[in-house]
Design an enzyme around this catalytic site. Sequence first.
Site, PDB file in Angstrom:
ATOM      1  N   LYS A   9       0.888  -1.153   0.000  1.00  0.00           N
ATOM      2  CA  LYS A   9       0.000   0.000   0.000  1.00  0.00           C
ATOM      3  C   LYS A   9       0.931   1.208   0.000  1.00  0.00           C
ATOM      4  O   LYS A   9       1.672   1.423   0.966  1.00  0.00           O
ATOM      5  CB  LYS A   9      -0.887   0.020   1.246  1.00  0.00           C
ATOM      6  CG  LYS A   9      -1.769   1.252   1.328  1.00  0.00           C
ATOM      7  CD  LYS A   9      -2.547   1.272   2.624  1.00  0.00           C
ATOM      8  CE  LYS A   9      -3.253   2.607   2.806  1.00  0.00           C
ATOM      9  NZ  LYS A   9      -3.796   2.736   4.167  1.00  0.00           N
ATOM     10  N   GLY A  11       2.740   4.497   0.642  1.00  0.00           N
ATOM     11  CA  GLY A  11       2.689   5.378   1.796  1.00  0.00           C
ATOM     12  C   GLY A  11       2.650   4.657   3.125  1.00  0.00           C
ATOM     13  O   GLY A  11       2.744   5.291   4.179  1.00  0.00           O
ATOM     14  N   CYS A  12       2.536   3.350   3.122  1.00  0.00           N
ATOM     15  CA  CYS A  12       2.497   2.571   4.361  1.00  0.00           C
ATOM     16  C   CYS A  12       3.889   2.579   5.008  1.00  0.00           C
ATOM     17  O   CYS A  12       4.873   2.174   4.380  1.00  0.00           O
ATOM     18  CB  CYS A  12       2.050   1.142   4.072  1.00  0.00           C
ATOM     19  SG  CYS A  12       2.132   0.047   5.500  1.00  0.00           S
ATOM     20  N   ILE A  13       3.957   3.029   6.244  1.00  0.00           N
ATOM     21  CA  ILE A  13       5.236   3.108   6.960  1.00  0.00           C
ATOM     22  C   ILE A  13       5.836   1.722   7.153  1.00  0.00           C
ATOM     23  O   ILE A  13       7.032   1.515   6.985  1.00  0.00           O
ATOM     24  CB  ILE A  13       5.044   3.827   8.318  1.00  0.00           C
ATOM     25  CG1 ILE A  13       4.657   5.288   8.090  1.00  0.00           C
ATOM     26  CG2 ILE A  13       6.303   3.733   9.170  1.00  0.00           C
ATOM     27  CD1 ILE A  13       4.175   6.009   9.345  1.00  0.00           C
ATOM     28  N   ALA A  16       7.383   0.472   3.985  1.00  0.00           N
ATOM     29  CA  ALA A  16       8.649   1.163   3.732  1.00  0.00           C
ATOM     30  C   ALA A  16       9.790   0.523   4.534  1.00  0.00           C
ATOM     31  O   ALA A  16      10.888   0.310   4.014  1.00  0.00           O
ATOM     32  CB  ALA A  16       8.528   2.649   4.062  1.00  0.00           C
TER      33      ALA A  16
END
Length: 133
Positions: A9, A11-13, A16
């Site tokens: 997804k 932008g998912c921290i 990342a």
Amino acid sequence: MATVDFYEKPGCIGNAKQKALLQTAGHIVRTHNLLTEAWTPEQLRPFFGTLPVSQWFNPTAPPIKAGAVHPEQVSVDQALALMVKQPILIRRPLLRVKDCYAVGFDLSAVDAWIGLAPSSDLTQDVETCPSNL
């Protein structure tokens, strides 16, 4: 080193952090948007292997949190149909290396499968969304 197809997804921290762990280990990471992929049940099914259907789902997905979807009450076919319609329901990330598939990012399992850097902290939680802690 492996070439990893990584479905996330954007932008998912957590995703990342997971990608960074793979890249630090020297893997090539090819990123794909899990939410806009044109999924079919046949494409999704291999990622889940022998896991119980309830573990295929993202427990923080809005339809699950709202009580509209109950992962423990759906069949394999129902789960796949729901996920094709609403990819936000899919547990992240989906990983593919050649013809081997996985869902989620259990550090020990990923390390045993394709290897992580020796300096990786395998006790950290990189699956739980930080906003849900």
